[in-house]
Design a protein around this motif. Structure first.
Motif, PDB file in Angstrom:
ATOM      1  N   GLY A   1       0.796  -1.221   0.000  1.00  0.00           N
ATOM      2  CA  GLY A   1       0.000   0.000   0.000  1.00  0.00           C
ATOM      3  C   GLY A   1       0.827   1.268   0.000  1.00  0.00           C
ATOM      4  N   GLY A   2       2.105   1.164  -0.377  1.00  0.00           N
ATOM      5  CA  GLY A   2       2.969   2.336  -0.372  1.00  0.00           C
ATOM      6  C   GLY A   2       3.706   2.553   0.926  1.00  0.00           C
ATOM      7  N   TYR A   3       3.559   1.602   1.868  1.00  0.00           N
ATOM      8  CA  TYR A   3       4.178   1.746   3.187  1.00  0.00           C
ATOM      9  C   TYR A   3       4.939   0.468   3.569  1.00  0.00           C
ATOM     10  CZ  TYR A   3       1.089   5.720   3.281  1.00  0.00           C
ATOM     11  OH  TYR A   3       0.448   6.893   2.953  1.00  0.00           O
ATOM     12  N   PRO A   4       6.020   0.169   2.862  1.00  0.00           N
ATOM     13  CA  PRO A   4       6.771  -1.059   3.160  1.00  0.00           C
ATOM     14  C   PRO A   4       7.643  -0.921   4.400  1.00  0.00           C
ATOM     15  CG  PRO A   4       7.898   0.179   1.467  1.00  0.00           C
ATOM     16  CD  PRO A   4       6.605   0.920   1.734  1.00  0.00           C
ATOM     17  N   GLN A   5       7.994  -2.068   4.948  1.00  0.00           N
ATOM     18  CA  GLN A   5       8.969  -2.107   6.033  1.00  0.00           C
ATOM     19  C   GLN A   5      10.295  -2.560   5.425  1.00  0.00           C
ATOM     20  OE1 GLN A   5       8.416  -5.135   9.044  1.00  0.00           O
ATOM     21  NE2 GLN A   5       9.417  -3.905  10.619  1.00  0.00           N
ATOM     22  N   LEU A   6      11.328  -1.753   5.591  1.00  0.00           N
ATOM     23  CA  LEU A   6      12.631  -2.089   5.041  1.00  0.00           C
ATOM     24  C   LEU A   6      13.484  -2.782   6.100  1.00  0.00           C
ATOM     25  CD1 LEU A   6      13.540   1.126   2.990  1.00  0.00           C
ATOM     26  CD2 LEU A   6      12.026  -0.776   2.390  1.00  0.00           C
ATOM     27  N   SER A   7      14.488  -3.498   5.631  1.00  0.00           N
ATOM     28  CA  SER A   7      15.444  -4.120   6.549  1.00  0.00           C
ATOM     29  C   SER A   7      16.644  -3.195   6.721  1.00  0.00           C
ATOM     30  CB  SER A   7      15.914  -5.462   5.991  1.00  0.00           C
ATOM     31  OG  SER A   7      16.673  -5.263   4.800  1.00  0.00           O
ATOM     32  N   GLN A   8      17.357  -3.398   7.814  1.00  0.00           N
ATOM     33  CA  GLN A   8      18.593  -2.626   8.021  1.00  0.00           C
ATOM     34  C   GLN A   8      19.532  -2.821   6.847  1.00  0.00           C
ATOM     35  OE1 GLN A   8      19.770  -0.955  10.993  1.00  0.00           O
ATOM     36  NE2 GLN A   8      18.530  -1.747  12.669  1.00  0.00           N
ATOM     37  N   GLU A   9      19.631  -4.075   6.382  1.00  0.00           N
ATOM     38  CA  GLU A   9      20.561  -4.399   5.305  1.00  0.00           C
ATOM     39  C   GLU A   9      20.200  -3.666   4.018  1.00  0.00           C
ATOM     40  OE1 GLU A   9      20.656  -7.282   8.478  1.00  0.00           O
ATOM     41  OE2 GLU A   9      18.985  -6.593   7.219  1.00  0.00           O
ATOM     42  N   MET A  10      18.918  -3.576   3.730  1.00  0.00           N
ATOM     43  CA  MET A  10      18.495  -2.904   2.501  1.00  0.00           C
ATOM     44  C   MET A  10      18.823  -1.419   2.545  1.00  0.00           C
ATOM     45  SD  MET A  10      14.725  -2.613   0.771  1.00  0.00           S
ATOM     46  CE  MET A  10      14.501  -1.580  -0.700  1.00  0.00           C
ATOM     47  N   ILE A  11      18.582  -0.798   3.698  1.00  0.00           N
ATOM     48  CA  ILE A  11      18.857   0.633   3.825  1.00  0.00           C
ATOM     49  C   ILE A  11      20.348   0.909   3.695  1.00  0.00           C
ATOM     50  CG2 ILE A  11      18.743   2.625   5.386  1.00  0.00           C
ATOM     51  CD1 ILE A  11      16.183   1.315   6.559  1.00  0.00           C
ATOM     52  N   VAL A  12      21.144   0.106   4.350  1.00  0.00           N
ATOM     53  CA  VAL A  12      22.592   0.276   4.271  1.00  0.00           C
ATOM     54  C   VAL A  12      23.071   0.087   2.830  1.00  0.00           C
ATOM     55  CG1 VAL A  12      24.819  -0.689   4.966  1.00  0.00           C
ATOM     56  CG2 VAL A  12      23.006  -0.363   6.670  1.00  0.00           C
ATOM     57  N   ALA A  13      22.532  -0.916   2.148  1.00  0.00           N
ATOM     58  CA  ALA A  13      22.941  -1.174   0.765  1.00  0.00           C
ATOM     59  C   ALA A  13      22.502  -0.052  -0.163  1.00  0.00           C
ATOM     60  CB  ALA A  13      22.356  -2.504   0.296  1.00  0.00           C
ATOM     61  N   ALA A  14      21.332   0.529   0.102  1.00  0.00           N
ATOM     62  CA  ALA A  14      20.829   1.617  -0.738  1.00  0.00           C
ATOM     63  C   ALA A  14      21.609   2.902  -0.523  1.00  0.00           C
ATOM     64  CB  ALA A  14      19.352   1.856  -0.452  1.00  0.00           C
ATOM     65  N   ASN A  15      22.212   3.044   0.654  1.00  0.00           N
ATOM     66  CA  ASN A  15      23.103   4.159   0.948  1.00  0.00           C
ATOM     67  C   ASN A  15      22.470   5.523   0.654  1.00  0.00           C
ATOM     68  OD1 ASN A  15      25.487   5.408   1.765  1.00  0.00           O
ATOM     69  ND2 ASN A  15      26.444   5.257  -0.260  1.00  0.00           N
ATOM     70  N   PRO A  16      21.354   5.844   1.321  1.00  0.00           N
ATOM     71  CA  PRO A  16      20.672   7.119   1.026  1.00  0.00           C
ATOM     72  C   PRO A  16      21.523   8.334   1.373  1.00  0.00           C
ATOM     73  CG  PRO A  16      19.808   6.151   3.032  1.00  0.00           C
ATOM     74  CD  PRO A  16      20.694   5.109   2.411  1.00  0.00           C
ATOM     75  N   ASP A  17      21.347   9.381   0.586  1.00  0.00           N
ATOM     76  CA  ASP A  17      22.057  10.634   0.849  1.00  0.00           C
ATOM     77  C   ASP A  17      21.456  11.383   2.031  1.00  0.00           C
ATOM     78  OD1 ASP A  17      23.900  10.498  -1.400  1.00  0.00           O
ATOM     79  OD2 ASP A  17      22.138  10.838  -2.666  1.00  0.00           O
ATOM     80  N   PHE A  18      20.157  11.160   2.259  1.00  0.00           N
ATOM     81  CA  PHE A  18      19.467  11.827   3.361  1.00  0.00           C
ATOM     82  C   PHE A  18      18.585  10.821   4.089  1.00  0.00           C
ATOM     83  CE2 PHE A  18      20.417  15.273   0.470  1.00  0.00           C
ATOM     84  CZ  PHE A  18      20.788  16.309   1.314  1.00  0.00           C
ATOM     85  N   VAL A  19      18.478  11.001   5.407  1.00  0.00           N
ATOM     86  CA  VAL A  19      17.516  10.264   6.214  1.00  0.00           C
ATOM     87  C   VAL A  19      16.634  11.304   6.891  1.00  0.00           C
ATOM     88  CG1 VAL A  19      17.155   8.828   8.255  1.00  0.00           C
ATOM     89  CG2 VAL A  19      18.958   8.238   6.618  1.00  0.00           C
TER      90      VAL A  19
END
Length: 311
Positions: free
Chosen positions: A230-248
């Motif tokens: 529904g547009g509101y997924p739960q991400l894993s720590q590993e996915m966020i680290v791998a995606a390496n966002p410029d901003f949180v």
């Protein structure tokens, strides 16, 4: 998602997020308001709701609706708001609940209009049986939904001109802010945190659309490509680290005591661009979770944070 309780369980967040998606879809079907363009004459009709007289005893059971009502100048007509409505500060806050609305408690205040965002406990039918008019303001999916709700509330409260003025100011302010977004070769990436359980939003949500206006790329889009969350997924720590966002961006500061410091201390997050560059943005939980006039403030906070980092 638009309203959270402190330290909410992950399962509850998931259910609420899915419910929000369903509610938001309905907003596109809201009929346009009809009535006096200057806000003086009654009766007025919005969708299937007709008010014969200007309401003078309004109850709001939704924080966003409360903000909209006061923005269009209907504050003096509001006699009670729910226990989560904290803006503006002079709103007549009570122990009425929007989560568990009680028809008897509402009726005891003898309202001539009740504004809600969710039909919980079949409250609409209960109030209809008591001949109490109800206007529903479901969670917005788009800015147009927000504009329509503000317009409708202006008409219903006899403040149509003020409602139109609020909408126009929002559009003008948003246009000015968007014009400040720099042209970029590559869009900065971001992660928007709803809670420490790492639920987030995609670009297909209302909040995600605000980030799109700011010229940012959402790392969560791939996690819900099929829309099953529904547009509101739960991400894993590993996915966020791998995606390496410029901003949180954190929208769980007040509710869950999250901060730049707590995020930086998370295991494995030290190497993320946002952490390394000090680009963790603490948002106001309320502003980031409502779809009323202060969405302009949310866009401003996002654009200011991202453009400042590029100077």
């Amino acid at each position: 998602m638009f309203r959270r309780t402190p330290r909410i369980l992950a399962a509850t967040l998931a259910v609420a997020a899915l419910a929000l998606g369903a509610c938001a879809e309905k907003t596109t079907e809201t009929p346009a308001a009809s009535g006096s363009p200057t806000g003086g004459a009654f009766p007025v009709t919005v969708g299937s709701l007709t008010l014969d007289q200007r309401p003078e005893k309004i109850i709001s059971l939704a924080p966003t609706a409360t903000e909209m009502l006061f923005a269009v100048g209907a504050g003096p007509q509001v006699v009670a708001v729910d226990d989560q409505s904290n803006h503006p500060a002079d709103a007549p806050k009570t122990d009425l609940s929007g989560y568990q609305p009680n028809a008897e408690a509402i009726a005891a205040k003898n309202p001539d209009l009740v504004v809600i965002s969710d039909d919980r406990n079949k409250i609409v039918d209960q109030l209809a049986a008591l001949k109490i008019p109800v206007y529903l303001t479901p969670a917005a999916q788009t800015l147009d939904d927000t504009y329509q709700q503000i317009t409708d509330l202006g008409v219903l409260t006899g403040n149509a001109t003020a409602g139109a003025d609020v909408v126009q100011r929002m559009k003008d302010d948003i246009a000015k802010i968007v014009a400040e977004v720099p042209q970029r070769v590559q869009a900065p990436t971001y992660f928007h945190e709803l809670g420490p359980e790492l639920y987030t939003v995609t670009s297909k949500t209302f909040i995600g659309s605000i980030y799109s206006l700011a010229g940012l790329e959402n790392i969560a889009d791939a996690a819900d490509a099929d829309g099953k969350s529904g547009g509101y997924p739960q991400l894993s720590q590993e996915m966020i680290v791998a995606a390496n966002p410029d901003f949180v961006f954190l929208s769980d500061v007040k509710c869950c005591q999250q901060s730049a410091a707590t995020v930086s201390a998370r295991s494995g997050w030290a190497g993320i661009n946002a952490v390394r560059e000090g680009q963790i943005v603490e948002l106001d939980d309320d502003v980031a979770s409502r779809w009323g006039p202060r969405v302009v403030d949310l866009l401003r906070a996002i654009v200011d944070a991202t453009t400042k980092a590029e100077k």
